[in-house]
Write an enzyme that holds these catalytic residues in place. Structure first.
Site, PDB file in Angstrom:
ATOM      1  N   LYS A 110       0.855  -1.189   0.000  1.00 28.61           N
ATOM      2  CA  LYS A 110       0.000   0.000   0.000  1.00 28.61           C
ATOM      3  C   LYS A 110       0.888   1.234   0.000  1.00 28.61           C
ATOM      4  O   LYS A 110       1.687   1.442   0.921  1.00 28.61           O
ATOM      5  CB  LYS A 110      -0.899  -0.018   1.238  1.00 28.61           C
ATOM      6  CG  LYS A 110      -1.773   1.206   1.361  1.00 28.61           C
ATOM      7  CD  LYS A 110      -2.777   1.068   2.484  1.00 28.61           C
ATOM      8  CE  LYS A 110      -3.558   2.354   2.674  1.00 28.61           C
ATOM      9  NZ  LYS A 110      -4.558   2.234   3.746  1.00 28.61           N
ATOM     10  N   LYS A 150      -2.352  -1.634  -3.758  1.00 29.67           N
ATOM     11  CA  LYS A 150      -3.220  -0.455  -3.715  1.00 29.67           C
ATOM     12  C   LYS A 150      -2.393   0.815  -3.784  1.00 29.67           C
ATOM     13  O   LYS A 150      -1.399   0.898  -3.078  1.00 29.67           O
ATOM     14  CB  LYS A 150      -3.996  -0.523  -2.401  1.00 29.67           C
ATOM     15  CG  LYS A 150      -4.870   0.657  -2.128  1.00 29.67           C
ATOM     16  CD  LYS A 150      -5.503   0.487  -0.778  1.00 29.67           C
ATOM     17  CE  LYS A 150      -6.191   1.791  -0.447  1.00 29.67           C
ATOM     18  NZ  LYS A 150      -6.232   2.072   0.929  1.00 29.67           N
TER      19      LYS A 150
HETATM   20  C1  PBG Z   1      -7.607   3.055   5.752  1.00 26.13           C
HETATM   21  C2  PBG Z   1      -7.867   3.007   4.308  1.00 26.13           C
HETATM   22  C3  PBG Z   1      -7.739   4.018   3.350  1.00 26.13           C
HETATM   23  C4  PBG Z   1      -8.216   3.485   2.155  1.00 26.13           C
HETATM   24  C5  PBG Z   1      -8.574   2.174   2.408  1.00 26.13           C
HETATM   25  N1  PBG Z   1      -8.342   1.894   3.732  1.00 26.13           N
HETATM   26  C6  PBG Z   1      -7.290   5.413   3.500  1.00 26.13           C
HETATM   27  C7  PBG Z   1      -5.875   5.721   3.709  1.00 26.13           C
HETATM   28  O1  PBG Z   1      -5.022   4.860   3.852  1.00 26.13           O
HETATM   29  O2  PBG Z   1      -5.617   6.920   3.807  1.00 26.13           O
HETATM   30  C8  PBG Z   1      -8.329   4.224   0.861  1.00 26.13           C
HETATM   31  C9  PBG Z   1      -9.403   3.725  -0.041  1.00 26.13           C
HETATM   32  C10 PBG Z   1      -9.736   4.633  -1.162  1.00 26.13           C
HETATM   33  O3  PBG Z   1      -9.103   5.680  -1.397  1.00 26.13           O
HETATM   34  O4  PBG Z   1     -10.701   4.297  -1.872  1.00 26.13           O
HETATM   35  N2  PBG Z   1      -6.286   3.163   6.105  1.00 26.13           N
END
Ligand code: PBG
Length: 327
Positions: A194, A247
């Protein structure tokens, strides 16, 4: 011309093109991310994500029914609590928003498969994905809370948990607590790779979870790095992740491809809020063809090596597949 090799031969008709297709999509691979919020009779549109809503528990059935009808069999739940504090206690409260939503949804829609996002950022007053110590997220203290959160989700009925916090060792910590409590069959889908990404902007709007100070770069990955993705992916497999997620999706398909080749677990990609918002905005302007764009984006993820596609367009994609317009 004495051309014996003519690649165009196999592109001569729709029937033939479909016959030789290398990538096929199926609705069973879709997961729809869904926001649940406190209150009653709430269905608020998220300003930066037109067509996406925050649902109160009593209004969730509206969307769950539509998904079921469309043939989307899995959702991923995100909670927006009424109250945030420095230790994100709403995340692991047995009566927290996600826990209650799960109990209710499982009762009314038992055939849907429920994945939960396990993280602290929607629940902390400072918006970071863990507890803060010396202006940074304390990794090991956060692990305890993430494990507690995952367990409370599973106890409330989650079929699968998906930790998205990017703390070191969270997959092992979650596996350990689930196993200790007898949940040996519950899979973990790790947000293994991520990146710290501007593509999450609209989500943070939706969940009011933007960090109050600093950013997420001490835990989420630097998007200049590819080999580091392998380090994260392999570590999570070692710790017991059943599925690995990459992601965001669209700008990271090189990573998806490499993680898929380097491991032997199923790969999920998450087409995040910023990707959704860009498509919606451009389509609204009449500058792109939304249906064709979302199909092309989806296929690209599978072609890169994903088996699972997490997308806010799940219902729309399922409808297009039904009509045979993509596949
Ligand atoms: C929680 C999380 C996030 C997303 C998924 N889980 C936000 C982040 O990490 O700031 C983002 C999902 C999206 O942008 O659709 N940590």
């Amino acid at each position: 011309m004495e051309l014996t090799k003519r690649p165009r031969r196999l592109r001569g008709s729709e029937t033939l093109r479909k016959m030789v297709r290398e990538t096929r999509m199926d609705k069973s691979s879709l997961i729809y991310p869904m926001f649940v919020t406190e209150g009653e009779n709430v269905q608020e549109e998220i300003p930066s994500m037109e067509g996406q809503y925050r649902y109160s528990i009593d209004r969730m059935p509206w969307k769950l029914e539509r998904l079921e009808r469309a043939g989307v069999s899995a959702v991923m739940l995100f909670g927006i609590p009424g109250h945030k504090d420095s230790v994100g206690s709403g995340a692991y409260d047995p009566d927290g928003i996600v826990q209650r939503a799960l109990r209710e949804a499982k009762k009314r829609f038992p055939d849907i498969y429920y994945v939960t996002d396990v993280c602290m950022c929607e629940y902390t007053s400072h918006g970071h994905c863990g507890v803060i110590c010396d202006h940074d997220v304390d990794n090991d203290e956060t692990l305890k809370l993430l494990a507690k959160t995952a367990l409370s989700h599973v106890e409330a009925g989650a079929d699968m948990v998906a930790p998205s916090d990017m703390m070191d060792g969270r997959v092992a910590a979650i596996r350990e607590i689930l196993d200790k409590n007898g949940y040996i069959k519950t899979p973990i889908m790790s947000y293994a790779v991520k990146y710290a990404s501007a593509f999450y902007g609209p989500f943070r709007d939706a969940a009011a979870s933007a960090p109050a100070f600093g950013d997420r770069k001490t835990y989420q990955m630097d998007f200049h790095n590819r080999r580091e993705a392998m380090k994260e992916a392999l570590l999570d497999v070692e710790e017991g992740a059943d599925i690995l997620m990459v992601k965001p999706a669209m700008s990271y398909l090189d990573i998806v491809s490499q993680v898929a080749q380097a491991t032997n677990v199923p790969i999920a990609t998450y087409s995040v809020s910023g990707e959704y918002a860009m498509v919606k905005a451009a389509a609204k302007m009449g500058w792109i063809d939304e249906e064709r764009i979302i199909s092309e984006m989806a296929v690209a993820n599978y072609r890169a090596g994903a088996q699972i596609y997490i997308t806010y367009f799940a219902e729309e994609l399922a409808a297009l597949m039904d009509e045979g317009r993509i596949g």
